[in-house]
Design an enzyme around this catalytic site. Structure first.
Site, PDB file in Angstrom:
ATOM      1  N   PHE A 174       0.817  -1.204   0.000  1.00 24.39           N
ATOM      2  CA  PHE A 174       0.000   0.000   0.000  1.00 24.39           C
ATOM      3  C   PHE A 174       0.857   1.264   0.000  1.00 24.39           C
ATOM      4  O   PHE A 174       1.887   1.327   0.683  1.00 24.39           O
ATOM      5  CB  PHE A 174      -0.871   0.067   1.264  1.00 24.39           C
ATOM      6  CG  PHE A 174      -1.872  -1.034   1.422  1.00 24.39           C
ATOM      7  CD1 PHE A 174      -3.173  -0.893   0.965  1.00 24.39           C
ATOM      8  CD2 PHE A 174      -1.516  -2.217   2.061  1.00 24.39           C
ATOM      9  CE1 PHE A 174      -4.106  -1.899   1.136  1.00 24.39           C
ATOM     10  CE2 PHE A 174      -2.445  -3.236   2.239  1.00 24.39           C
ATOM     11  CZ  PHE A 174      -3.742  -3.078   1.774  1.00 24.39           C
ATOM     12  N   ASP A 175       0.389   2.285  -0.698  1.00 26.66           N
ATOM     13  CA  ASP A 175       0.755   3.662  -0.394  1.00 26.66           C
ATOM     14  C   ASP A 175       0.122   3.997   0.958  1.00 26.66           C
ATOM     15  O   ASP A 175      -0.701   3.238   1.467  1.00 26.66           O
ATOM     16  CB  ASP A 175       0.215   4.568  -1.506  1.00 26.66           C
ATOM     17  CG  ASP A 175       0.327   6.035  -1.190  1.00 26.66           C
ATOM     18  OD1 ASP A 175       1.437   6.490  -0.881  1.00 26.66           O
ATOM     19  OD2 ASP A 175      -0.718   6.718  -1.236  1.00 26.66           O
ATOM     20  N   PHE A 176       0.475   5.143   1.546  1.00 23.25           N
ATOM     21  CA  PHE A 176      -0.113   5.460   2.855  1.00 23.25           C
ATOM     22  C   PHE A 176      -1.074   6.646   2.798  1.00 23.25           C
ATOM     23  O   PHE A 176      -2.275   6.485   2.939  1.00 23.25           O
ATOM     24  CB  PHE A 176       0.980   5.716   3.898  1.00 23.25           C
ATOM     25  CG  PHE A 176       0.421   5.794   5.293  1.00 23.25           C
ATOM     26  CD1 PHE A 176       0.058   4.635   5.965  1.00 23.25           C
ATOM     27  CD2 PHE A 176       0.229   7.021   5.920  1.00 23.25           C
ATOM     28  CE1 PHE A 176      -0.483   4.692   7.243  1.00 23.25           C
ATOM     29  CE2 PHE A 176      -0.311   7.087   7.190  1.00 23.25           C
ATOM     30  CZ  PHE A 176      -0.669   5.922   7.859  1.00 23.25           C
ATOM     31  N   LEU A 220      -1.393  -0.787  -4.182  1.00 26.43           N
ATOM     32  CA  LEU A 220      -2.557   0.094  -4.128  1.00 26.43           C
ATOM     33  C   LEU A 220      -2.120   1.519  -3.813  1.00 26.43           C
ATOM     34  O   LEU A 220      -1.341   1.741  -2.869  1.00 26.43           O
ATOM     35  CB  LEU A 220      -3.541  -0.357  -3.053  1.00 26.43           C
ATOM     36  CG  LEU A 220      -4.290  -1.674  -3.264  1.00 26.43           C
ATOM     37  CD1 LEU A 220      -3.442  -2.869  -2.871  1.00 26.43           C
ATOM     38  CD2 LEU A 220      -5.580  -1.679  -2.449  1.00 26.43           C
TER      39      LEU A 220
END
Length: 226
Positions: free
Chosen positions: A13-15, A167
């Site tokens: 994931f991106d944050f 994502l």
């Protein structure tokens, strides 16, 4: 000839704007820094255009005043002080991470954030327990859209690119994922995200966390290829 089945083993994931609605506190902190040190007003769109490097990199690259260390400390002070009021815990995100973890997926974060601000957010939101690898803006030479961070995460997790999905909520996220040859998912499921219309088309787009949860096993865990 039978087709091989490629099974997704890792979800990365991106944050900001993907796992947590942290963009509002980022904007407030940057606005305060530029107001105090440069005596200029910057809006959220101008700040988004600076994204790529970590917060410290953004300040060093865009602040006219050269008191960088003081400005960076002000950023983190505001980020921490305003976090609780501006960033809400999202139970749908928690459910997503719990389900992925319970089903044996390796989980990672690849973010442009500095480690210091990410740690603040992970602590406040209680998300420390979920991730097998975390790559921040401090850990790479080249920020997204360069795939360096995703490459590092894949290496640490010991998975191949075709065994992972990335994502994110920005064109830079999707482009980095495509350069790394992982499956890309664009998300617009939090109140604040970076990209309203993706210029780089993800393999999948989700506007609901629950939709992603319900379709993940069917659509992503058994991608057949020739």
């Amino acid at each position: 000839m039978e087709k091989d089945v490629i099974v997704i083993k890792a979800v990365i994931f991106d944050f900001d704007g993907t796992l947590a609605d942290t963009l509002p506190v980022c904007f407030v902190a940057f606005e305060s820094v530029f107001r105090q040190f440069d005596n200029r007003e910057v809006n959220s769109e101008e700040i988004k255009a600076m994204f790529g490097p970590s917060e410290t990199g953004i300040i060093r690259e865009n602040l006219n005043n050269n008191n960088y260390d003081e400005a960076i400390e002000l950023y983190y002070e505001i980020y921490r002080d305003r976090h609780e009021n501006l960033v809400q815990n999202n139970e749908d995100i928690n459910t997503l991470l719990r389900r992925l973890k319970a089903n044996g997926y390796k989980l990672g974060i690849v973010t442009g954030k500095a480690r210091r601000s990410l740690d603040i957010s992970l602590d406040y939101l209680g998300l420390n327990e979920f991730f097998d690898v975390i790559i921040t803006g401090d850990d790479v030479e080249f920020p997204k859209p360069h795939p360096e961070g995703i490459y590092k995460a894949l290496e640490f997790l010991d998975v191949l690119p075709n065994e992972a999905v990335f994502l994110g909520d920005s064109d830079a996220d999707i482009l980095a994922g495509k350069k790394a040859n992982v499956l890309t998912v664009g998300v617009q499921w939090l109140p604040n995200y970076q990209t309203a219309e993706f210029n780089v088309q993800p393999d999948e787009v989700y506007r609901s966390i629950n939709d992603f949860i319900s379709s993940f096993s069917k659509r992503l865990s058994g991608v057949k290829v020739d």
